[in-house]
Design an enzyme around this catalytic site. Sequence first.
Site, PDB file in Angstrom:
ATOM      1  N   GLN A 102       0.819  -1.217   0.000  1.00 27.52           N
ATOM      2  CA  GLN A 102       0.000   0.000   0.000  1.00 27.52           C
ATOM      3  C   GLN A 102       0.848   1.260   0.000  1.00 27.52           C
ATOM      4  OE1 GLN A 102      -3.380   0.413   0.132  1.00 27.52           O
ATOM      5  NE2 GLN A 102      -3.774   2.333   1.204  1.00 27.52           N
ATOM      6  N   HIS A 204       0.766  13.156   1.097  1.00 29.79           N
ATOM      7  CA  HIS A 204      -0.384  12.700   1.883  1.00 29.79           C
ATOM      8  C   HIS A 204      -0.548  13.567   3.144  1.00 29.79           C
ATOM      9  CE1 HIS A 204      -3.252  10.127   3.762  1.00 29.79           C
ATOM     10  NE2 HIS A 204      -2.898   8.996   3.172  1.00 29.79           N
ATOM     11  N   GLU A 311      -4.669  16.220  -0.158  1.00 28.66           N
ATOM     12  CA  GLU A 311      -3.419  15.640  -0.621  1.00 28.66           C
ATOM     13  C   GLU A 311      -3.188  15.955  -2.098  1.00 28.66           C
ATOM     14  OE1 GLU A 311      -3.751  11.447   0.282  1.00 28.66           O
ATOM     15  OE2 GLU A 311      -5.186  11.894   1.875  1.00 28.66           O
TER      16      GLU A 311
END
Length: 342
Positions: A102, A204, A311
Amino acid sequence: MVGRAHKPTALASTPGLPPQPQVTFSDDNSRVTAVLPTGESLEVLLYGATVISWKDGAGDEKLWLSDAAKLDGTKAVRGGIPLVFPVFGTAPDHAQTSKLPQHGFARTSRWEFLGKSTSESESAGGAKAAASSSSSKATAAAADQSVKLDFGLSSANLDDKTRALWPFAFSLIYGVTLNRDSLTTSLVVTNDDDKPFDCQVLLHTYLRVEDISNVSITGLDGASYVDKVDGAKTKTQSSGAVQITGETDRVYTPAAAPSAPVVVVEGGRAGFSVTRDSLGDVVVWNPWADKAAAMADFAPADGFRRMVCVEAGSVADFQTLEPGDAFEGAQTIAIGSRAAAA
């Protein structure tokens, strides 16, 4: 040499010049801290080159960091500004990145600190030149200063396991610039391989808010977005501000240019303004109660009420870099009067 009884003490700064930004390392060399003469500060963990703190001159924190975030290099940091590269989420159908975890490996790799640089505005430069004749002008110069920290990661820094998952030669340069009323983060990706590769990039950013129920986000009118909470359906943002009233996970491609600000408004006042450079997408994310409770590193349990992720990235599709090519993207987050002006 015989010591002098009345030896002069070391000078804290050069006479006539304004105080300079200070950059220090933690005792274990795991993080770098920068402080402007006017009090603004920045802290970056070398694990992931993750910005874990950004404070204004009054010492008020601007980023949300989970109370349970791992800062010891054992897990990606929950909060601050983690770096996503070379894949956003997971991409099981994309051959080059299908095996990656991820959000890729940039946020879980140890980066090198490459150095610092400082600068002043044009008006500050004039004040600096005249500082020997006026202490007030020296103070003005200090107020206009900024500091930039550079970090690097390359394929040579990766462990064998990670290189096997993504076997391309690359280099990343990440710059973090602290100004009095803004923070700029920029990432340069260079293909050092003899074959092309695909990549995605995302900054992020977890922004700290007082109460998510009083937050709205403007600048996304008419934007196409993928709603990942609703089966990844493609939708269009209606006119009016975005409100966060439940789990939200959307990938927006704003209709306006990246230089047009996306503004986080709280209680009717602009708190943050995010502008982008060569980053076409904006992810808006808040886990809300149930998803937050399911994440072991998310704390406190009601922390979702005090954060929102806005983001900047290039994630709607993959960037293809040919051998020797480079891609650069950046965001600037302004606060206070600058956010309101945007």
